[in-house]
Design a protein around this motif. Structure first.
Motif, mmCIF file in Angstrom:
data_model
loop_
_atom_site.group_PDB
_atom_site.id
_atom_site.type_symbol
_atom_site.label_atom_id
_atom_site.label_comp_id
_atom_site.label_asym_id
_atom_site.label_seq_id
_atom_site.Cartn_x
_atom_site.Cartn_y
_atom_site.Cartn_z
ATOM 1 N N TYR A 176 51.126 29.106 57.452
ATOM 2 C CA TYR A 176 51.112 29.685 58.780
ATOM 3 C C TYR A 176 52.295 29.179 59.600
ATOM 4 O O TYR A 176 52.765 28.070 59.393
ATOM 5 C CB TYR A 176 49.803 29.345 59.498
ATOM 6 N N ILE A 185 54.047 29.128 63.773
ATOM 7 C CA ILE A 185 53.826 29.314 65.204
ATOM 8 C C ILE A 185 54.385 30.676 65.613
ATOM 9 O O ILE A 185 55.473 31.069 65.210
ATOM 10 C CB ILE A 185 54.485 28.177 66.010
ATOM 11 N N THR A 204 41.153 27.474 55.947
ATOM 12 C CA THR A 204 41.813 27.251 57.230
ATOM 13 C C THR A 204 41.006 27.823 58.389
ATOM 14 O O THR A 204 40.572 28.966 58.354
ATOM 15 C CB THR A 204 43.215 27.901 57.229
ATOM 16 N N GLY A 223 40.968 27.809 62.856
ATOM 17 C CA GLY A 223 41.716 27.534 64.072
ATOM 18 C C GLY A 223 40.796 27.572 65.276
ATOM 19 O O GLY A 223 39.664 28.058 65.195
ATOM 20 N N ILE A 269 49.163 32.400 66.734
ATOM 21 C CA ILE A 269 49.205 30.953 66.557
ATOM 22 C C ILE A 269 50.094 30.340 67.626
ATOM 23 O O ILE A 269 51.275 30.666 67.723
ATOM 24 C CB ILE A 269 49.708 30.571 65.150
ATOM 25 N N ILE A 305 50.643 24.263 65.674
ATOM 26 C CA ILE A 305 50.104 23.683 64.450
ATOM 27 C C ILE A 305 50.433 22.205 64.480
ATOM 28 O O ILE A 305 51.606 21.834 64.535
ATOM 29 C CB ILE A 305 50.702 24.330 63.188
ATOM 30 N N LYS A 318 46.878 19.049 60.832
ATOM 31 C CA LYS A 318 46.848 20.435 60.356
ATOM 32 C C LYS A 318 45.915 21.317 61.183
ATOM 33 O O LYS A 318 45.448 22.344 60.725
ATOM 34 C CB LYS A 318 46.453 20.512 58.870
ATOM 35 N N ILE A 374 45.072 24.061 63.983
ATOM 36 C CA ILE A 374 45.791 25.238 64.444
ATOM 37 C C ILE A 374 45.196 25.683 65.782
ATOM 38 O O ILE A 374 43.991 25.873 65.901
ATOM 39 C CB ILE A 374 45.699 26.384 63.420
#
Length: 131
Positions: A3, A5, A29, A31, A60, A63, A68, A70
């Motif tokens: 991933y 930004i 993952t 967020g 995003i 990060i 890690k 998000i």
């Protein structure tokens, strides 16, 4: 998945807390969308706006390379991208907001000398008078 930004991602709401919404991006993952990034304006009750399993799209914001984690945003989807150098023919109808008086040329004068002109410009903007 790797991933970045600024990347636009899709996922499903996997959890709702008082401070934000957790979004499952893939099998490994997850967020977080902080409550301030859920939408423009105030949200009093997140469970009224979102529900677990709801498909969502986000951007995003950050990060954390160490943990890690998000950080995501739903709100940023509604803000148009501002390009410093638009390509020829590209839509240039992008709103750019200035928090300072742009029409009052104050320079380095004391505030007491420029306050009236700045106030009248701001009131004109509020009333919709664009000069």
């Amino acid at each position: 998945m790797d991933y970045k930004i600024g990347q636009r991602v899709t996922g499903t709401v996997s959890g709702i807390q008082n401070y934000g919404v957790f979004v499952q991006l893939d099998s490994k993952t997850q967020g977080l969308v902080h409550i301030s990034e859920c939408k423009n304006g105030r949200i009093d009750n997140l469970p009224e706006e979102f529900h677990i399993g709801q498909p969502v799209e986000a951007i995003i914001l950050d990060i954390d390379n160490y943990s890690k984690k998000i950080s995501l945003s739903f709100r940023q989807l509604s803000i148009p991208k501002v390009h410093a150098n638009p390509k020829p023919g590209e839509n240039r109808n992008i709103y750019k907001h200035f928090w300072t008086a742009t029409r009052v040329k104050a320079g380095f004068k004391p505030i007491a000398e420029t306050i009236e002109a700045s106030k009248s410009e701001a009131l004109g903007r509020i009333r919709g008078n664009k000069k």
